[in-house]
Design a protein around this motif. Sequence first.
Motif, PDB file in Angstrom:
ATOM      1  N   ALA A  16      10.272   6.057  -6.196  1.00 25.79           N
ATOM      2  CA  ALA A  16      10.253   6.021  -7.659  1.00 25.79           C
ATOM      3  C   ALA A  16      10.434   4.592  -8.160  1.00 25.79           C
ATOM      4  O   ALA A  16      11.555   4.063  -8.170  1.00 25.79           O
ATOM      5  CB  ALA A  16      11.344   6.924  -8.223  1.00 25.79           C
ATOM      6  N   ALA A  17       9.341   3.969  -8.552  1.00 23.68           N
ATOM      7  CA  ALA A  17       9.374   2.623  -9.133  1.00 23.68           C
ATOM      8  C   ALA A  17       9.526   2.739 -10.640  1.00 23.68           C
ATOM      9  O   ALA A  17       8.853   3.552 -11.276  1.00 23.68           O
ATOM     10  CB  ALA A  17       8.086   1.873  -8.786  1.00 23.68           C
ATOM     11  N   LEU A  52       4.454   0.486  -4.645  1.00 24.18           N
ATOM     12  CA  LEU A  52       4.292   1.290  -5.852  1.00 24.18           C
ATOM     13  C   LEU A  52       4.802   0.515  -7.055  1.00 24.18           C
ATOM     14  O   LEU A  52       5.948   0.053  -7.058  1.00 24.18           O
ATOM     15  CB  LEU A  52       5.076   2.605  -5.714  1.00 24.18           C
ATOM     16  N   THR A  53       3.975   0.381  -8.088  1.00 19.46           N
ATOM     17  CA  THR A  53       4.400  -0.233  -9.347  1.00 19.46           C
ATOM     18  C   THR A  53       4.804   0.876 -10.326  1.00 19.46           C
ATOM     19  O   THR A  53       4.511   2.050 -10.102  1.00 19.46           O
ATOM     20  CB  THR A  53       3.282  -1.098  -9.954  1.00 19.46           C
ATOM     21  N   PRO A  54       5.471   0.535 -11.435  1.00 18.25           N
ATOM     22  CA  PRO A  54       5.966   1.587 -12.334  1.00 18.25           C
ATOM     23  C   PRO A  54       4.904   2.131 -13.284  1.00 18.25           C
ATOM     24  O   PRO A  54       3.775   1.629 -13.362  1.00 18.25           O
ATOM     25  CB  PRO A  54       7.078   0.876 -13.105  1.00 18.25           C
ATOM     26  N   MET A  71       2.326  10.720  13.429  1.00 17.48           N
ATOM     27  CA  MET A  71       2.236   9.675  12.406  1.00 17.48           C
ATOM     28  C   MET A  71       3.389   8.697  12.569  1.00 17.48           C
ATOM     29  O   MET A  71       4.499   9.093  12.932  1.00 17.48           O
ATOM     30  CB  MET A  71       2.230  10.286  11.014  1.00 17.48           C
ATOM     31  N   THR A  72       3.139   7.426  12.267  1.00 18.57           N
ATOM     32  CA  THR A  72       4.129   6.384  12.495  1.00 18.57           C
ATOM     33  C   THR A  72       4.858   6.013  11.210  1.00 18.57           C
ATOM     34  O   THR A  72       4.411   6.320  10.103  1.00 18.57           O
ATOM     35  CB  THR A  72       3.451   5.134  13.068  1.00 18.57           C
ATOM     36  N   ALA A  73       5.972   5.320  11.386  1.00 14.40           N
ATOM     37  CA  ALA A  73       6.749   4.855  10.241  1.00 14.40           C
ATOM     38  C   ALA A  73       6.064   3.658   9.586  1.00 14.40           C
ATOM     39  O   ALA A  73       5.260   2.958  10.207  1.00 14.40           O
ATOM     40  CB  ALA A  73       8.153   4.486  10.692  1.00 14.40           C
ATOM     41  N   PHE A  74       6.403   3.440   8.312  1.00 11.95           N
ATOM     42  CA  PHE A  74       5.869   2.284   7.585  1.00 11.95           C
ATOM     43  C   PHE A  74       6.888   1.830   6.558  1.00 11.95           C
ATOM     44  O   PHE A  74       7.805   2.576   6.206  1.00 11.95           O
ATOM     45  CB  PHE A  74       4.536   2.618   6.913  1.00 11.95           C
ATOM     46  N   LYS A  75       6.718   0.607   6.082  1.00  9.86           N
ATOM     47  CA  LYS A  75       7.611   0.065   5.062  1.00  9.86           C
ATOM     48  C   LYS A  75       6.980   0.219   3.681  1.00  9.86           C
ATOM     49  O   LYS A  75       5.845  -0.199   3.460  1.00  9.86           O
ATOM     50  CB  LYS A  75       7.931  -1.404   5.348  1.00  9.86           C
ATOM     51  N   ALA A  76       7.749   0.819   2.779  1.00  9.29           N
ATOM     52  CA  ALA A  76       7.295   1.046   1.408  1.00  9.29           C
ATOM     53  C   ALA A  76       8.159   0.248   0.444  1.00  9.29           C
ATOM     54  O   ALA A  76       9.364   0.100   0.652  1.00  9.29           O
ATOM     55  CB  ALA A  76       7.372   2.529   1.063  1.00  9.29           C
ATOM     56  N   ALA A  77       7.538  -0.227  -0.619  1.00  4.50           N
ATOM     57  CA  ALA A  77       8.250  -1.010  -1.629  1.00  4.50           C
ATOM     58  C   ALA A  77       8.077  -0.396  -3.005  1.00  4.50           C
ATOM     59  O   ALA A  77       7.016   0.149  -3.332  1.00  4.50           O
ATOM     60  CB  ALA A  77       7.749  -2.449  -1.647  1.00  4.50           C
ATOM     61  N   CYS A  78       9.124  -0.465  -3.816  1.00  5.23           N
ATOM     62  CA  CYS A  78       9.071  -0.148  -5.240  1.00  5.23           C
ATOM     63  C   CYS A  78       9.112  -1.461  -6.009  1.00  5.23           C
ATOM     64  O   CYS A  78      10.010  -2.289  -5.787  1.00  5.23           O
ATOM     65  CB  CYS A  78      10.278   0.680  -5.679  1.00  5.23           C
ATOM     66  N   ILE A  79       8.185  -1.629  -6.919  1.00  9.07           N
ATOM     67  CA  ILE A  79       8.152  -2.807  -7.783  1.00  9.07           C
ATOM     68  C   ILE A  79       8.767  -2.427  -9.128  1.00  9.07           C
ATOM     69  O   ILE A  79       8.278  -1.519  -9.813  1.00  9.07           O
ATOM     70  CB  ILE A  79       6.708  -3.301  -7.989  1.00  9.07           C
ATOM     71  N   GLN A  80       9.865  -3.068  -9.501  1.00  6.47           N
ATOM     72  CA  GLN A  80      10.508  -2.802 -10.783  1.00  6.47           C
ATOM     73  C   GLN A  80      10.099  -3.873 -11.787  1.00  6.47           C
ATOM     74  O   GLN A  80      10.135  -5.068 -11.478  1.00  6.47           O
ATOM     75  CB  GLN A  80      12.025  -2.782 -10.624  1.00  6.47           C
ATOM     76  N   MET A  81       9.699  -3.437 -12.982  1.00  5.13           N
ATOM     77  CA  MET A  81       9.165  -4.367 -13.978  1.00  5.13           C
ATOM     78  C   MET A  81       9.845  -4.167 -15.336  1.00  5.13           C
ATOM     79  O   MET A  81      10.622  -3.231 -15.528  1.00  5.13           O
ATOM     80  CB  MET A  81       7.643  -4.179 -14.111  1.00  5.13           C
ATOM     81  N   ARG A  82       9.525  -5.066 -16.240  1.00  2.00           N
ATOM     82  CA  ARG A  82       9.893  -4.938 -17.651  1.00  2.00           C
ATOM     83  C   ARG A  82       8.644  -5.287 -18.461  1.00  2.00           C
ATOM     84  O   ARG A  82       8.563  -6.327 -19.109  1.00  2.00           O
ATOM     85  CB  ARG A  82      11.058  -5.854 -18.011  1.00  2.00           C
ATOM     86  N   SER A  83       7.661  -4.405 -18.370  1.00  2.00           N
ATOM     87  CA  SER A  83       6.375  -4.688 -19.013  1.00  2.00           C
ATOM     88  C   SER A  83       6.546  -4.844 -20.514  1.00  2.00           C
ATOM     89  O   SER A  83       7.314  -4.113 -21.147  1.00  2.00           O
ATOM     90  CB  SER A  83       5.373  -3.566 -18.717  1.00  2.00           C
ATOM     91  N   GLY A  84       5.799  -5.788 -21.059  1.00  2.00           N
ATOM     92  CA  GLY A  84       5.851  -6.040 -22.488  1.00  2.00           C
ATOM     93  C   GLY A  84       4.497  -5.845 -23.133  1.00  2.00           C
ATOM     94  O   GLY A  84       3.668  -5.059 -22.658  1.00  2.00           O
TER      95      GLY A  84
END
Length: 285
Positions: free
Chosen positions: A208-209, A40-42, A1-14
Motif C-alpha cells: 500500500a503506497a 508501486l506509486t500512490p 515462484m521466487t522471492a522479489f523486492k517490492a517498493a512503495c513510493i510515498q508522495m505528496r502530489s500537488g
Amino acid sequence: MTAFKAACIQMRSGRDVEANIATAERLVRAAADAGASYALTPEMTNLLERDRAALFTKIACEADDPTLKRLRALARELGIWLHIGSLAIRLGEETVANRGYLITPEGEIAARYDKIHMFDVDLDNGESWRESRTYQPGEISPVVDLPWAKLGMAICYDVRFPQIFRGQAKAGAQVLTVPAAFTRQTGQAHWHVLLRSRAIENGAYVIAAAQGGRHEDRRETFGHSLIVAPWGEVIAEADHDEPGYIMAEIDPAEVDKARTRVPAIANERVFTFQTVAPAQTEPAS
C-alpha cells in the motif's frame, strides 16, 4: 515462484504535474538502485486537485498523458515492473477515470484498473467528498501474472470492500495492492487495521503506497505506506507522511504457508441470508 523486492513510493502530489512526475521519477530510481524489481506509486500520482474546473485544465487522455509516458520510459530504462497506483485520466468532456497501470520492464502496459468504489463521504470534521461527481467507476478487478507471483489491483477506498480482495485471492492473487490517498482522519483510525485485515483474511501480501501530508489543494493525507505479510505482520512502514520509499522482500512461499495454517479460502462456503421477524403474540387480556 521466487522471492522479489517490492517498493512503495510515498508522495505528496500537488497541482504541478511536472513537479509530481519529477518526484515520482526520483523516488522510483532510488528504490530501483536499492534493489527493487517492482515499485508501486500512490493514488493520483500525477495530480491532486480538488477544484473540478482546474482538474480538467491539467489532465489528458491516456494517449497524451505525460506522466504515463514518462513512467513507461522509466520502467523500460530501469528494467523493473512499475505499478502506477493511479492517474487522473480524461475520458471525455465531463468524466475522468481514476486509473492504475501496471507497466512491464519493456515499458508496455500489462494491465489497467479503474477504481470501482467512489469515495462519497461526509466526515465529522467537516470534510465532504463526492468522487462520483467527477470520476467514472470501473467494473473489472484484474489479477495479473508477474514473474514471481499473481498480483491483484485495487485503489484506496476499495480497501473497505473486502469482497474485491477475496475474489482476487480466489483467482490466485498472492499479492494485493492498495495505492491510496487516505484522508488523515480516516487513516489515523483505520489504515493499519484495514490493510492488516485484508492480508490476514486472504493469507496474502498487501502493498500500500500512500500520499502523505498537507497538499496544495488543502487536503491532508495520512502517509504511512505499508507492506504487510500474509500472517498480518507489518514488514515495512513509512512511519511518517513525508515523501520517500520503503521496501521489503515478497516471498510467495509465505503465502502458501499462511493459507495452509488457516485455510479460510478453501473452507469458504456459499450461503444465503434470511431476515427473521419474531412471531407476534396476542397481548394478554
